[in-house]
Scaffold this motif. Structure first.
Motif, mmCIF file in Angstrom:
data_model
loop_
_atom_site.group_PDB
_atom_site.id
_atom_site.type_symbol
_atom_site.label_atom_id
_atom_site.label_comp_id
_atom_site.label_asym_id
_atom_site.label_seq_id
_atom_site.Cartn_x
_atom_site.Cartn_y
_atom_site.Cartn_z
ATOM 1 N N GLU A 67 0.840 -1.188 0.000
ATOM 2 C CA GLU A 67 0.000 0.000 0.000
ATOM 3 C C GLU A 67 0.879 1.243 0.000
ATOM 4 O O GLU A 67 1.802 1.367 0.821
ATOM 5 C CB GLU A 67 -0.914 0.012 1.224
ATOM 6 N N THR A 68 0.632 2.138 -0.938
ATOM 7 C CA THR A 68 1.314 3.427 -0.990
ATOM 8 C C THR A 68 0.255 4.519 -0.848
ATOM 9 O O THR A 68 -0.946 4.217 -0.847
ATOM 10 C CB THR A 68 2.078 3.601 -2.315
ATOM 11 N N PRO A 69 0.646 5.768 -0.737
ATOM 12 C CA PRO A 69 -0.367 6.822 -0.596
ATOM 13 C C PRO A 69 -1.363 6.882 -1.749
ATOM 14 O O PRO A 69 -2.502 7.329 -1.558
ATOM 15 C CB PRO A 69 0.475 8.110 -0.524
ATOM 16 N N LYS A 70 -0.971 6.398 -2.939
ATOM 17 C CA LYS A 70 -1.844 6.536 -4.095
ATOM 18 C C LYS A 70 -2.324 5.209 -4.698
ATOM 19 O O LYS A 70 -3.319 5.188 -5.428
ATOM 20 C CB LYS A 70 -1.134 7.341 -5.190
ATOM 21 N N PHE A 71 -1.621 4.108 -4.385
ATOM 22 C CA PHE A 71 -1.952 2.853 -5.061
ATOM 23 C C PHE A 71 -1.882 1.664 -4.101
ATOM 24 O O PHE A 71 -1.215 1.710 -3.063
ATOM 25 C CB PHE A 71 -0.982 2.592 -6.230
ATOM 26 N N TYR A 72 -2.600 0.586 -4.510
ATOM 27 C CA TYR A 72 -2.414 -0.748 -3.952
ATOM 28 C C TYR A 72 -1.747 -1.594 -5.030
ATOM 29 O O TYR A 72 -2.194 -1.603 -6.184
ATOM 30 C CB TYR A 72 -3.741 -1.398 -3.583
ATOM 31 N N PHE A 73 -0.694 -2.308 -4.667
ATOM 32 C CA PHE A 73 -0.043 -3.234 -5.587
ATOM 33 C C PHE A 73 -0.201 -4.648 -5.022
ATOM 34 O O PHE A 73 0.175 -4.902 -3.877
ATOM 35 C CB PHE A 73 1.437 -2.907 -5.749
ATOM 36 N N VAL A 74 -0.755 -5.539 -5.835
ATOM 37 C CA VAL A 74 -0.890 -6.939 -5.444
ATOM 38 C C VAL A 74 0.125 -7.722 -6.255
ATOM 39 O O VAL A 74 0.153 -7.625 -7.497
ATOM 40 C CB VAL A 74 -2.312 -7.463 -5.713
ATOM 41 N N ALA A 75 0.981 -8.491 -5.574
ATOM 42 C CA ALA A 75 2.091 -9.121 -6.273
ATOM 43 C C ALA A 75 2.384 -10.517 -5.734
ATOM 44 O O ALA A 75 1.960 -10.876 -4.630
ATOM 45 C CB ALA A 75 3.343 -8.245 -6.151
ATOM 46 N N ASP A 76 3.113 -11.278 -6.541
ATOM 47 C CA ASP A 76 3.708 -12.538 -6.105
ATOM 48 C C ASP A 76 5.203 -12.314 -5.958
ATOM 49 O O ASP A 76 5.823 -11.602 -6.765
ATOM 50 C CB ASP A 76 3.460 -13.653 -7.125
ATOM 51 N N TYR A 77 5.766 -12.913 -4.925
ATOM 52 C CA TYR A 77 7.209 -12.823 -4.696
ATOM 53 C C TYR A 77 7.769 -14.237 -4.747
ATOM 54 O O TYR A 77 7.327 -15.117 -4.010
ATOM 55 C CB TYR A 77 7.488 -12.179 -3.336
ATOM 56 N N ASP A 78 8.759 -14.454 -5.617
ATOM 57 C CA ASP A 78 9.302 -15.803 -5.804
ATOM 58 C C ASP A 78 10.808 -15.705 -6.010
ATOM 59 O O ASP A 78 11.275 -15.184 -7.031
ATOM 60 C CB ASP A 78 8.640 -16.462 -7.018
#
Length: 325
Positions: free
Chosen positions: A212-223
């Motif tokens: 979560e940033t002030p302007k966006f949500y980023f949904v990610a996979d980390y591998d």
């Protein structure tokens, strides 16, 4: 943790209890402790019965008050008292002590996954979800299952489970370091991040993350050090409107918002009704976000239908809403 792992941990407490001379020398006390540790290791999750009422009640209370310090004490007594009446030669203090330990262990391990608990309620109502360990971790389950088999085959339970608990302790430290490494890397890629939520999977090096940033949500996979952004959502303020305020008063929405630490909303207006949807971003699966709260309102802002829970397709969600009409 999942039910199977909680139970294997209860068996482990039953075996480890033989380090207590009172338990080792009293077969009746041992049997009471063994049974009680298994029941106690699952007891806080008896709150699953809230599901028979409705999802809102279940989500509000599951791993909530039932995992609080007062509940831990009550669960241990609820399990201990009947066993003390059945096994009358058992020492109450020794029986209660080992059962209490099994209940404490249940709540303690639950704070390390992404779901978490309200383990400090009522002192702190915040959900504690550290996100180090998967709800079902095959390594932990495998170790405790192997311990049970070794005990059945004649191994010393104190040595066996003492070793296993020590190995699991080291494993928890490793997973903490894994999470720290991941969050440090993500913080470098997203220096403006205000919140990073991690959710380990059953695959050791694969994690789901939400930034979560002030302007966006980023949904990610980390591998293995690779960050794969799956979805990006612009953050939007909640409108100060009659329809949104009405939605916030709905019990399903209240339960969802109390539980979810990171979610977004959608508003879809139709001729006869408005649908407002709240979507938890932690549980992305095959491009779908299954944990939601949905409320529909008529043109006078009366609630027509509402639902919260796990729905794994849009078709099933619409059928669920139709069934509530």
């Amino acid at each position: 943790m999942d039910t199977a792992t909680h139970i294997t941990m209860g068996v482990a407490i039953g075996g480890l209890a033989t380090i207590d001379p009172a338990v080792e020398q009293n077969p009746e006390l041992f049997h009471a402790v063994f049974i009680g540790a298994i029941i106690g290791s699952h007891a806080p999750d008896f709150d699953t019965f809230f599901k028979f009422k409705d999802n809102a009640t279940y989500i509000r209370h599951h791993r909530g008050t039932s995992h609080s310090p007062l509940a831990v004490l009550l669960w241990s007594l609820i399990v201990t008292l009947p066993l003390f009446l059945i096994f009358q030669d058992a020492s109450f203090s020794h029986l209660w002590g080992w059962i209490l330990l099994s209940v404490i262990l249940h709540v303690f391990v639950d704070i390390f996954n992404a779901y978490g608990t309200q383990a400090l309620k009522p002192f702190v109502n915040k959900w504690i979800a550290l996100g180090w360990i998967s709800t079902f971790d095959p390594y932990i389950f495998g170790l405790f299952s192997a311990g049970a088999i070794a005990w059945l085959l004649g191994a010393d339970p104190v040595v066996t489970y003492g070793t296993i608990f020590f190995v699991v302790f080291l494993y928890y430290i490793k997973r903490f370091l894994d999470k720290k490494e991941i969050t440090d890397i993500l913080q470098k890629h997203f220096p403006s991040a205000t919140k990073i939520i991690t959710q380990p999977t059953i695959r050791h090096n694969e994690w789901r993350v939400v930034i979560e940033t002030p302007k966006f949500y980023f949904v990610a996979d980390y591998d293995h050090g690779h960050i794969d952004i799956k979805d990006t959502f612009e953050k939007r303020d909640y409108p100060d409107s009659t329809e949104m305020n009405a939605a916030f008063q709905d019990e399903n929405v209240k339960s969802f918002r109390n539980f979810s630490p990171v979610y977004r909303h959608e508003i879809e207006r139709h001729d006869d009704y408005t649908e407002i949807r709240f979507i938890d971003l932690r549980y992305r699966r095959d491009g779908h976000y299954p944990f939601v709260a949905v409320v529909t309102l008529d043109k006078f802002y009366n609630i027509l239908t509402s639902y919260t829970g796990w729905i794994y397709s849009e078709e099933k969600l619409q059928k669920k809403l139709e069934s509530l009409t």
